[in-house]
Design an enzyme around this catalytic site. Structure first.
Site, PDB file in Angstrom:
ATOM      1  N   LYS A  46      -5.140   5.173   1.233  1.00 24.60           N
ATOM      2  CA  LYS A  46      -4.916   5.538  -0.136  1.00 24.60           C
ATOM      3  C   LYS A  46      -4.528   4.349  -1.014  1.00 24.60           C
ATOM      4  O   LYS A  46      -4.547   4.434  -2.235  1.00 24.60           O
ATOM      5  CB  LYS A  46      -3.793   6.583  -0.213  1.00 24.60           C
ATOM      6  N   GLY A  47      -4.163   3.240  -0.397  1.00 21.36           N
ATOM      7  CA  GLY A  47      -3.542   2.144  -1.142  1.00 21.36           C
ATOM      8  C   GLY A  47      -4.358   1.542  -2.273  1.00 21.36           C
ATOM      9  O   GLY A  47      -3.804   1.017  -3.226  1.00 21.36           O
ATOM     10  N   ASP A 103      -6.013  -2.741  -0.786  1.00 22.72           N
ATOM     11  CA  ASP A 103      -4.783  -3.067  -1.498  1.00 22.72           C
ATOM     12  C   ASP A 103      -4.213  -4.396  -1.020  1.00 22.72           C
ATOM     13  O   ASP A 103      -3.851  -5.255  -1.805  1.00 22.72           O
ATOM     14  CB  ASP A 103      -3.741  -1.935  -1.344  1.00 22.72           C
ATOM     15  N   LYS A 134      -1.415 -11.473   2.187  1.00 20.17           N
ATOM     16  CA  LYS A 134      -0.259 -12.074   2.882  1.00 20.17           C
ATOM     17  C   LYS A 134      -0.820 -12.990   3.955  1.00 20.17           C
ATOM     18  O   LYS A 134      -0.822 -12.661   5.136  1.00 20.17           O
ATOM     19  CB  LYS A 134       0.550 -10.964   3.568  1.00 20.17           C
ATOM     20  N   VAL A 156       5.703  -5.070   0.258  1.00 24.84           N
ATOM     21  CA  VAL A 156       5.541  -4.703  -1.148  1.00 24.84           C
ATOM     22  C   VAL A 156       5.147  -3.232  -1.314  1.00 24.84           C
ATOM     23  O   VAL A 156       4.499  -2.646  -0.439  1.00 24.84           O
ATOM     24  CB  VAL A 156       4.507  -5.609  -1.847  1.00 24.84           C
ATOM     25  N   ASP A 162       2.419   1.877  -0.689  1.00 24.07           N
ATOM     26  CA  ASP A 162       3.540   2.750  -0.339  1.00 24.07           C
ATOM     27  C   ASP A 162       4.407   2.166   0.763  1.00 24.07           C
ATOM     28  O   ASP A 162       4.002   1.268   1.495  1.00 24.07           O
ATOM     29  CB  ASP A 162       3.014   4.085   0.179  1.00 24.07           C
ATOM     30  N   ARG A 168       4.144   4.730  -4.638  1.00 29.10           N
ATOM     31  CA  ARG A 168       2.775   4.409  -5.057  1.00 29.10           C
ATOM     32  C   ARG A 168       2.616   4.417  -6.575  1.00 29.10           C
ATOM     33  O   ARG A 168       1.744   3.763  -7.126  1.00 29.10           O
ATOM     34  CB  ARG A 168       1.776   5.419  -4.471  1.00 29.10           C
TER      35      ARG A 168
HETATM   36  P1  IMP Z   1      -3.521  -5.269   8.310  1.00 28.65           P
HETATM   37  O1  IMP Z   1      -4.387  -4.451   9.206  1.00 28.65           O
HETATM   38  O2  IMP Z   1      -2.339  -5.828   9.024  1.00 28.65           O
HETATM   39  O3  IMP Z   1      -4.264  -6.335   7.537  1.00 28.65           O
HETATM   40  O4  IMP Z   1      -2.833  -4.285   7.312  1.00 28.65           O
HETATM   41  C1  IMP Z   1      -3.400  -3.766   6.208  1.00 28.65           C
HETATM   42  C2  IMP Z   1      -2.737  -2.466   5.845  1.00 28.65           C
HETATM   43  O5  IMP Z   1      -1.341  -2.442   6.195  1.00 28.65           O
HETATM   44  C3  IMP Z   1      -2.798  -2.297   4.373  1.00 28.65           C
HETATM   45  O6  IMP Z   1      -3.986  -1.658   3.965  1.00 28.65           O
HETATM   46  C4  IMP Z   1      -1.545  -1.495   4.085  1.00 28.65           C
HETATM   47  O7  IMP Z   1      -1.800  -0.119   4.220  1.00 28.65           O
HETATM   48  C5  IMP Z   1      -0.562  -1.907   5.158  1.00 28.65           C
HETATM   49  N1  IMP Z   1       0.372  -2.933   4.644  1.00 28.65           N
HETATM   50  C6  IMP Z   1       0.496  -4.203   5.076  1.00 28.65           C
HETATM   51  N2  IMP Z   1       1.458  -4.857   4.407  1.00 28.65           N
HETATM   52  C7  IMP Z   1       1.951  -3.991   3.513  1.00 28.65           C
HETATM   53  C8  IMP Z   1       2.974  -4.071   2.500  1.00 28.65           C
HETATM   54  O8  IMP Z   1       3.627  -5.107   2.273  1.00 28.65           O
HETATM   55  N3  IMP Z   1       3.195  -2.943   1.775  1.00 28.65           N
HETATM   56  C9  IMP Z   1       2.507  -1.787   1.969  1.00 28.65           C
HETATM   57  N4  IMP Z   1       1.540  -1.656   2.903  1.00 28.65           N
HETATM   58  C10 IMP Z   1       1.268  -2.750   3.666  1.00 28.65           C
HETATM   59 MG    MG Z   2      -0.159   2.049   3.730  1.00 29.14          MG
END
Ligand code: IMP
Ligand code: MG
Length: 182
Positions: A46-47, A103, A134, A156, A162, A168
Site C-alpha cells: 500500500k505504501g 515507496d 535507504k 520513516v 506506515d 500513512r
Molecule cells: P526491502 O525489501 O528491504 O527493500 O523493503 C522494502 C519495503 O519495506 C518497503 O516497501 C516498505 O514497505 C518497508 N520499509 C522499509 N523501510 C521502511 C521505513 O523506513 N518505513 C516504512 N516502511 C519501510
Molecule cells: Mg510497509
C-alpha cells in the site's frame, strides 16, 4: 474553527513542500525519458499509492496504471524478502514499458523479488521509481532508475508509509525517534 490536533509529534525528515517539488521533478524527468510512449505504472500497495497519485498528475505524457499488492512475511519493519502477492496485476504487461513505483527501497529484497516476477511476463522495459532510498541498508545490489530522496537509516512514516498500518495519512515524511528493531 480550532487548529487540528498536532498529532503525532514525530520529527519531520521531508516536509510536504519539499516532497511536492521533487515529485514534480521526477514527473518531468519521466515525461522526457518516455516521450512518445505510454508507460504502464505499477504501484506497489500500500505504501506507494500517495506518491503515485501525486506523480501521475504531473506527467505530460499518457500513461496507464495498475497495482500490485504485496505483504512481507514477519513484522512490517523487517523485510525477509519472502513476499506474498495479495493483489495480482489486472492487465498484462507483455510488451509494455513498465515503471514500478515503490515507496522506499531498503534492503532491496522486495524489489529484487518483484523484478523477477514481472520480468517473466515479457515487458518491453522494466524500471524502478523509488520515492525514498535507504542505500546504506542495501543487502541485494539493486539500484532504482529514478529516486526521490536518498535518506539515512531511519524508520520513516507518512506520505503513504506506515508503521504497523499507522501514519500513512501524514503529509510530511517523519521518522520514529526510537526505531523498531531491524
Ligand atoms: P526491502 O525489501 O528491504 O527493500 O523493503 C522494502 C519495503 O519495506 C518497503 O516497501 C516498505 O514497505 C518497508 N520499509 C522499509 N523501510 C521502511 C521505513 O523506513 N518505513 C516504512 N516502511 C519501510
Ligand atoms: Mg510497509
Amino acid at each position: 474553527m480550532g487548529e487540528p490536533a498536532a498529532e503525532p509529534e514525530l520529527p519531520v525528515l521531508l516536509d510536504s513542500a519539499k516532497i511536492a517539488a521533487r515529485v514534480r521533478e521526477l514527473a518531468a524527468e519521466i515525461s522526457r525519458d518516455y516521450q512518445g510512449r505510454t508507460p504502464h505504472l505499477v504501484g506497489v500497495l500500500k505504501g506507494a499509492w500517495v506518491f503515485m497519485a501525486d506523480l501521475i498528475r504531473h506527467l505530460s505524457i499518457p500513461c496507464t496504471v495498475d497495482f500490485l499488492g504485496i505483504a512481507s512475511y514477519g513484522a512490517d519493519a523487517i523485510s525477509s524478502g519472502e513476499v506474498k502477492i495479495t493483489k495480482d496485476l489486472d492487465a498484462s504487461i507483455d510488451g509494455r514499458d513498465v515503471l514500478i513505483l515503490e515507496d522506499i527501497l531498503d534492503t532491496g529484497r522486495t524489489f529484487h523479488y518483484l523484478q523477477g516476477v514481472l520480468a517473466a511476463h515479457g515487458p518491453r522495459s522494466l524500471k524502478l521509481v523509488a520515492l525514498l532510498d535507504k542505500r546504506s541498508r542495501r543487502v541485494i545490489p539493486v539500484q532504482p532508475d529514478y529516486v526521490g530522496f536518498e535518506i539515512p537509516d531511519v524508520f520513516v512514516v507518512g506520505y503513504g508509509l506506515d508503521f504497523d498500518q499507522k501514519f500513512r495519512h501524514l503529509p510530511d515524511v517523519r521518522y520514529l525517534p526510537k526505531p523498531p528493531s531491524h
